[in-house]
Design a protein around this motif. Structure first.
Motif, PDB file in Angstrom:
ATOM      1  N   SER A   1       0.827  -1.204   0.000  1.00  0.00           N
ATOM      2  CA  SER A   1       0.000   0.000   0.000  1.00  0.00           C
ATOM      3  C   SER A   1       0.865   1.260   0.000  1.00  0.00           C
ATOM      4  N   GLU A   2       1.910   1.276   0.809  1.00  0.00           N
ATOM      5  CA  GLU A   2       2.816   2.434   0.835  1.00  0.00           C
ATOM      6  C   GLU A   2       3.492   2.623  -0.518  1.00  0.00           C
ATOM      7  N   PHE A   3       3.906   1.516  -1.134  1.00  0.00           N
ATOM      8  CA  PHE A   3       4.551   1.591  -2.449  1.00  0.00           C
ATOM      9  C   PHE A   3       3.589   2.140  -3.498  1.00  0.00           C
ATOM     10  N   GLU A   4       2.354   1.631  -3.504  1.00  0.00           N
ATOM     11  CA  GLU A   4       1.356   2.089  -4.477  1.00  0.00           C
ATOM     12  C   GLU A   4       1.096   3.586  -4.355  1.00  0.00           C
ATOM     13  N   ASN A   5       1.127   4.116  -3.134  1.00  0.00           N
ATOM     14  CA  ASN A   5       0.800   5.517  -2.903  1.00  0.00           C
ATOM     15  C   ASN A   5       2.014   6.432  -2.796  1.00  0.00           C
ATOM     16  N   HIS A   6       3.201   5.876  -2.950  1.00  0.00           N
ATOM     17  CA  HIS A   6       4.423   6.675  -2.825  1.00  0.00           C
ATOM     18  C   HIS A   6       4.548   7.638  -4.004  1.00  0.00           C
TER      19      HIS A   6
ATOM     20  N   THR B   1       6.583   6.336  -6.956  1.00  0.00           N
ATOM     21  CA  THR B   1       5.906   5.293  -7.722  1.00  0.00           C
ATOM     22  C   THR B   1       4.978   5.926  -8.746  1.00  0.00           C
ATOM     23  N   LYS B   2       4.251   6.933  -8.326  1.00  0.00           N
ATOM     24  CA  LYS B   2       3.321   7.607  -9.230  1.00  0.00           C
ATOM     25  C   LYS B   2       4.073   8.411 -10.284  1.00  0.00           C
ATOM     26  N   PHE B   3       5.096   9.158  -9.872  1.00  0.00           N
ATOM     27  CA  PHE B   3       5.851   9.998 -10.811  1.00  0.00           C
ATOM     28  C   PHE B   3       6.542   9.159 -11.882  1.00  0.00           C
ATOM     29  N   ARG B   4       7.143   8.048 -11.479  1.00  0.00           N
ATOM     30  CA  ARG B   4       7.887   7.196 -12.417  1.00  0.00           C
ATOM     31  C   ARG B   4       7.003   6.148 -13.090  1.00  0.00           C
ATOM     32  N   LYS B   5       5.701   6.133 -12.739  1.00  0.00           N
ATOM     33  CA  LYS B   5       4.732   5.188 -13.319  1.00  0.00           C
ATOM     34  C   LYS B   5       5.245   3.751 -13.215  1.00  0.00           C
ATOM     35  N   LEU B   6       5.573   3.361 -11.972  1.00  0.00           N
ATOM     36  CA  LEU B   6       6.146   2.040 -11.723  1.00  0.00           C
ATOM     37  C   LEU B   6       5.108   0.925 -11.693  1.00  0.00           C
ATOM     38  N   LEU B   7       3.841   1.298 -11.625  1.00  0.00           N
ATOM     39  CA  LEU B   7       2.781   0.301 -11.646  1.00  0.00           C
ATOM     40  C   LEU B   7       1.863   0.575 -12.820  1.00  0.00           C
TER      41      LEU B   7
ATOM     42  N   GLN C   1      -6.058  -5.212 -11.869  1.00  0.00           N
ATOM     43  CA  GLN C   1      -5.019  -5.513 -10.883  1.00  0.00           C
ATOM     44  C   GLN C   1      -3.754  -4.749 -11.232  1.00  0.00           C
ATOM     45  N   LYS C   2      -3.098  -4.209 -10.226  1.00  0.00           N
ATOM     46  CA  LYS C   2      -1.854  -3.480 -10.455  1.00  0.00           C
ATOM     47  C   LYS C   2      -0.691  -4.450 -10.599  1.00  0.00           C
ATOM     48  N   GLU C   3       0.177  -4.157 -11.562  1.00  0.00           N
ATOM     49  CA  GLU C   3       1.347  -4.979 -11.861  1.00  0.00           C
ATOM     50  C   GLU C   3       2.556  -4.066 -12.012  1.00  0.00           C
ATOM     51  N   PRO C   4       3.771  -4.576 -11.757  1.00  0.00           N
ATOM     52  CA  PRO C   4       4.962  -3.764 -12.007  1.00  0.00           C
ATOM     53  C   PRO C   4       5.068  -3.407 -13.490  1.00  0.00           C
ATOM     54  N   ALA C   5       5.437  -2.189 -13.767  1.00  0.00           N
ATOM     55  CA  ALA C   5       5.622  -1.745 -15.149  1.00  0.00           C
ATOM     56  C   ALA C   5       6.922  -2.336 -15.696  1.00  0.00           C
TER      57      ALA C   5
END
Length: 112
Positions: A32-37, A40-46, A53-57
């Protein structure tokens, strides 16, 4: 030894201590922390797959081949039943019998 040192401060205190230093230090985050970090959002890691379902990019992100935005690899239940049975050498008439007797399930029988 390190655990004894790290236990003396909170995660936020350690983050603040290493912030703006040239050191490879990052916190261990919950999902949850990773998803909302913010990173993570800036680099579009998910990315979000076809069922939400969320997956690693894909990584690394290259300029000419950046990867995909949405993935679709979750098969439906029974999507490949006939294909798998054929690959094991079971003939079509036996597969049809298994389907009719509901021993196996094929999501889209019309493709056979």
């Amino acid at each position: 030894i390190l655990a004894d040192v790290f236990i003396k401060k909170t995660q936020q205190e350690w983050i603040k201590k290493f912030d703006n230093l040239d050191a490879c230090v990052t916190p261990v985050l919950t999902i949850s922390e990773f998803e909302n970090h913010p990173d993570t959002k800036f680099r579009k890691l998910l990315i979000t797959d076809s069922v939400g379902q969320k997956e690693p990019a894909p990584a690394p992100k290259l300029s000419r081949t950046p990867g995909v935005d949405v993935i679709n690899f979750h098969p439906e239940v029974g999507q490949h039943t006939v294909e798998v049975l054929l690959s094991y050498g079971i003939d079509k008439s036996e597969i049809n019998t298994l389907l009719q007797e509901k021993v196996v399930y094929q999501a889209n029988i019309s493709k056979m």
